[in-house]
Scaffold this motif. Structure first.
Motif: not given
Length: 472
Positions: A255-267, A278-287
């Motif tokens: 479901x994650x960045x193993x799928x090349x089409x996934x550009x970003x994930x938040x949690x 009071x805390x969230x995160x967002x990560x992008x697969x690359x720059x």
């Protein structure tokens, strides 16, 4: 004869226990008092009023953490006075933030976890906004200013996505529920995509029923769409809850960045990341997935600082607490905690299904949360009656109707979090059984949807066409 204020008209002044103060004092309810108050007296007044809040540990409506280890809580308290944005002044706190981002990027299989961009946020709502902004900016750079951008998602998305579409002038293409399909599917997502689609939002853990959306199937369908039409549409995974459950309990699920089409994930770190609110995160697969022109740089705090956020000043406490949890629990610890919560959820769901009047929509085997409804033949009470009966025993269980096209179905939902044990589940089931036995003696429902107390930030005035359970 004593007079009583009407319930809808509170007294203009707070009532103060004469034990708290030696002299009579006047504390206006809705404006600043003219004089100071002894700190112990002020503490006791506030403390006593807060006693009327519900017990957070019995709140089965929220996904948000309601218990932390004392050591983590002490570390968080010690960092309350550190402004996270002052990275030059608090370099160790800033480094802990970056370590957490790299840990998440690695956990979610980013191609280069040490270089994957990301940031902490005030919660998953801000993280979703940032993910959506990156999608829109990438689309604008590729397509120019022609056409109105749109974002495809299921109607079960959290209300923050509708806020994003409203605030940033993006058309929200919402896929309704149909029959026993309560979330987005690949076929319905692709059918709504066109050259102006900035992305598809897939939810790993729906707030309505705890189910995972089929991220891999959605990505495969978009791969096929690109092969047929040339449209290259990215996916953002809203993993507010599931992105810190699936890696530990469902490691083989793609479901994650193993799928090349996934550009970003938040949690949400404050959900199954086990940190207080009071805390969230967002990560992008690359720059390449995060346009550089969205990142601003300031130097007026000392040292040049890149920033990409909707907020600015925030305490470093939640970052410190998150890092504590990551190194305290590790992979095995998070697996143990969440596997136990899932075991409690699936066991409780099975027993509720065996009670008789209820049918399960989900079983708690994805997120440790599940939804259930009354069987159609149960017409002499409603799920709202059940919710209010449980509330009398201290349990907060939301009852709500589903959104389009299943407004006909009203459900209850139970969320199991760390600290909700098998023993507490047994006590909950006992109270549910007693409530059902009592409700069986009434002849007609006493309450409908209008009696539900669980709005939880849903802002119904702003979004009247949709039922929202924006919990946590």
């Amino acid at each position: 004869m004593a007079s009583h204020e009407p319930q809808d008209k509170p007294r203009p002044d707070l009532s103060v226990n004469p034990i708290f103060v030696r002299e009579p004092v006047r504390i206006p309810r809705n404006r600043l008092p003219a004089e100071e108050l002894d700190p112990d007296a002020a503490y006791q007044i506030v403390h006593d009023e807060l006693m009327l809040d519900a017990n957070p540990r019995l709140n089965l409506a929220t996904f948000v953490t309601t218990w932390m280890e004392p050591q983590g809580a002490r570390l968080a308290e010690a960092a309350l006075d550190k402004n996270l944005i002052d990275r030059d002044e608090y370099p160790r706190s800033a480094d802990l933030e970056q370590r957490c981002i790299r840990m998440l990027a690695d956990l979610w299989h980013a191609p280069d976890p040490l270089r994957a961009p990301g940031c902490s946020t005030a919660g998953s709502s801000e993280a979703c906004m940032l993910g959506g902004l990156a999608l829109k900016r990438r689309w604008q750079r590729a397509h120019g200013s022609g056409g109105r951008p749109n974002l495809v998602m299921g109607i079960n998305t959290q209300v923050c996505w509708e806020k994003f579409a409203n605030y940033w002038d993006v058309e929200a293409r919402l896929v309704p529920m149909e029959g026993d399909r309560f979330h987005l599917c690949a076929e319905e997502a692709v059918a709504r995509c066109d050259e102006n689609t900035i992305g598809v939002v897939a939810i790993l853990g729906s707030t309505f029923d705890g189910s995972y959306e089929p991220v891999a199937d959605i990505c495969a369908a978009l791969d096929d769409l690109q092969a047929r039409t040339g449209l290259d549409i990215p996916v953002h995974v809203d993993g507010a809850s599931g992105a810190l459950v699936a890696p530990f309990c469902d490691p083989e699920l793609r479901w994650d960045f193993r799928l090349p089409r996934v550009a970003s994930i938040n949690v949400s770190g404050h959900k199954y990341g086990l940190v207080y609110p009071g805390l969230g995160w967002v990560v992008w697969r690359d720059r390449e997935a995060l346009p550089e022109d969205l990142v601003l740089r300031v130097n007026y705090l000392g040292g040049e600082m890149p920033t990409f956020s909707l907020t600015f000043s925030r305490p470093g406490s939640q970052i410190v607490a998150q890092y504590y949890n990551f190194i305290r629990l590790g992979f095995d610890g998070y697996h143990r905690v969440h596997a136990y919560s899932r075991a409690v959820a699936t066991s409780l769901a099975d027993r509720i299904g065996d009670l008789g009047p209820f049918r399960l929509l989900t079983k708690g085997d994805e997120l440790p949360a599940f939804a259930f409804a009354l069987h159609p033949e149960v017409t002499h009470y409603s799920v709202f009656d059940v919710s209010m009966a449980l509330r009398e025993r201290g349990w907060l269980v939301p009852a709500y109707t589903l959104p389009a096209n299943r407004q006909d179905l009203a459900v209850l939902r139970v969320v199991v979090r760390n600290g909700f044990t098998h023993d507490l589940a047994d006590l909950f089931l006992q109270d549910l059984r007693r409530a059902v036995e009592r409700l069986d003696r009434q002849s007609a429902p006493a309450r409908g949807a209008e009696a539900s107390s669980f709005a939880h930030g849903a802002a119904p005035v702003l979004t009247p066409r949709r039922n929202r359970q924006a919990v946590g």
